[in-house]
Design a protein around this motif. Structure first.
Motif, short mmCIF file in Angstrom:
data_model
loop_
_atom_site.label_atom_id
_atom_site.label_comp_id
_atom_site.label_asym_id
_atom_site.label_seq_id
_atom_site.Cartn_x
_atom_site.Cartn_y
_atom_site.Cartn_z
N VAL A 89 0.87 -1.18 0.00
CA VAL A 89 0.00 0.00 0.00
C VAL A 89 0.91 1.23 0.00
O VAL A 89 1.92 1.25 0.71
CB VAL A 89 -0.93 0.03 1.24
N SER A 90 0.54 2.25 -0.79
CA SER A 90 1.35 3.47 -0.81
C SER A 90 0.73 4.56 0.05
O SER A 90 -0.50 4.71 0.12
CB SER A 90 1.53 3.97 -2.25
N VAL A 158 8.40 4.77 -3.11
CA VAL A 158 8.08 4.85 -4.54
C VAL A 158 8.80 6.09 -5.04
O VAL A 158 8.69 7.16 -4.43
CB VAL A 158 6.56 5.02 -4.76
N ALA A 159 9.57 5.95 -6.11
CA ALA A 159 10.35 7.09 -6.59
C ALA A 159 10.60 6.96 -8.08
O ALA A 159 10.50 5.88 -8.66
CB ALA A 159 11.69 7.14 -5.86
N ALA A 160 10.94 8.08 -8.69
CA ALA A 160 11.23 8.09 -10.13
C ALA A 160 12.51 7.30 -10.40
O ALA A 160 13.41 7.27 -9.56
CB ALA A 160 11.41 9.53 -10.61
N VAL A 178 10.38 1.20 -5.45
CA VAL A 178 9.41 0.90 -6.51
C VAL A 178 9.43 2.08 -7.47
O VAL A 178 9.19 3.21 -7.07
CB VAL A 178 7.99 0.73 -5.91
N THR A 179 9.74 1.81 -8.74
CA THR A 179 9.81 2.91 -9.70
C THR A 179 8.74 2.79 -10.77
O THR A 179 8.78 1.89 -11.61
CB THR A 179 11.19 2.99 -10.38
N PRO A 180 7.77 3.71 -10.77
CA PRO A 180 6.92 3.89 -11.95
C PRO A 180 7.69 4.79 -12.91
O PRO A 180 8.85 5.11 -12.65
CB PRO A 180 5.68 4.59 -11.39
#
Ligand code: C5P
Length: 238
Positions: A89-90, A158-160, A178-180
């Motif tokens: 979960v973010s 979560v990061a670039a 976690v990279t989107p």
């Protein structure tokens, strides 16, 4: 690293406005896809049943809720996601330590559930940050928020992709990154990632997971695209 581990590191974003459209992609991907992300669009449009079904079927399911609320509301939302079988979960790291800690405490009831803190949304630039009163570069801000998240007990960030190397150096080997914002050569045109990167580049830089949406789900043969990514990651890890 085993083939299974590698495939779980590629998270397919089910950004659709109906359960049927999302289910059609899941069906086409079959056993090859081990990890999915469901976000605000699908959950709001179609409810959690599809995501819960994926979890029941043994998939890792990232509920990308991007929470930023009072601690008790965040904790309640994390527990609700945990009951649906969420494995991630973010929460917005900008929400601060008390809210992040509330999320982490709530997640502890669910042994497989990880809390990842969103640092700086990948489409934001330094100018966007300045506009909301943050006088740091995106790199400085993501480093500050990543350390805050780790202190609060989060399992990762979560990061670039272009922040992944610096964050891995800063956080060490244990934390999830976690990279989107990953893209593929020749994939459909993408406008809202400020600086996209190839999944292999993101993993080489230190990402533990890559999130890929439209460049996979909106193609004629998503299974072939996923197999290509997993193959590239495997080749790069040998
Ligand atoms: O661009 P793509 O379809 O691969 O996006 C997949 C996911 O990546 C989205 O669900 C969104 O949460 C995230 N994303 C992001 N920053 C962007 C664009 C997408 O974090 N600029």
């Amino acid at each position: 690293m085993t083939a299974m581990d590698l495939s779980r590191r590629v998270i397919v974003a089910l950004d659709f406005d109906t359960a049927e459209a999302a289910a059609a992609v899941v069906e086409r991907l079959g056993e090859a896809a081990r990890s999915y992300k469901v976000g605000l669009e699908l959950l709001t449009a179609a409810g959690p049943a599809l995501a819960a079904g994926l979890a029941d079927a043994g998939k890792d399911v990232f509920f990308d809720l991007k929470l930023f609320e009072i601690p008790s509301s965040v904790a309640a939302a994390v527990r609700a996601a945990g009951r649906h079988g969420a494995t991630m979960v973010s929460v917005h790291a900008t929400a601060g330590a008390r809210i992040l800690e509330a999320a982490v405490r709530a997640a502890a009831e669910f042994p497989r559930l990880r809390i990842v803190a969103l640092t700086v949304v990948t489409s934001l630039t330094a100018a966007d940050l300045a506009e909301v009163g943050v006088g740091a570069t995106t790199g400085e801000q993501s480093a500050r928020l990543a350390l805050l998240a780790r202190r609060a007990g989060c399992h990762g960030v979560v990061a670039a992709p272009h922040e992944a190397a610096a964050l891995r150096r800063l956080l060490g080997p244990g934390q999830l990154i976690v990279t989107p914002g990953v893209t593929l050569p020749g994939g459909p045109g993408d406008t809202d990632h400020a600086r996209p990167a190839h999944p292999v580049a993101a993993v080489r830089a230190g990402a533990s997971h890559v999130v890929i949406g439209r460049a996979l789900t909106r193609t004629p043969d998503p299974a072939a695209v996923l197999a290509g990514i997993i193959g590239d990651l495997r080749a790069a890890s040998e």
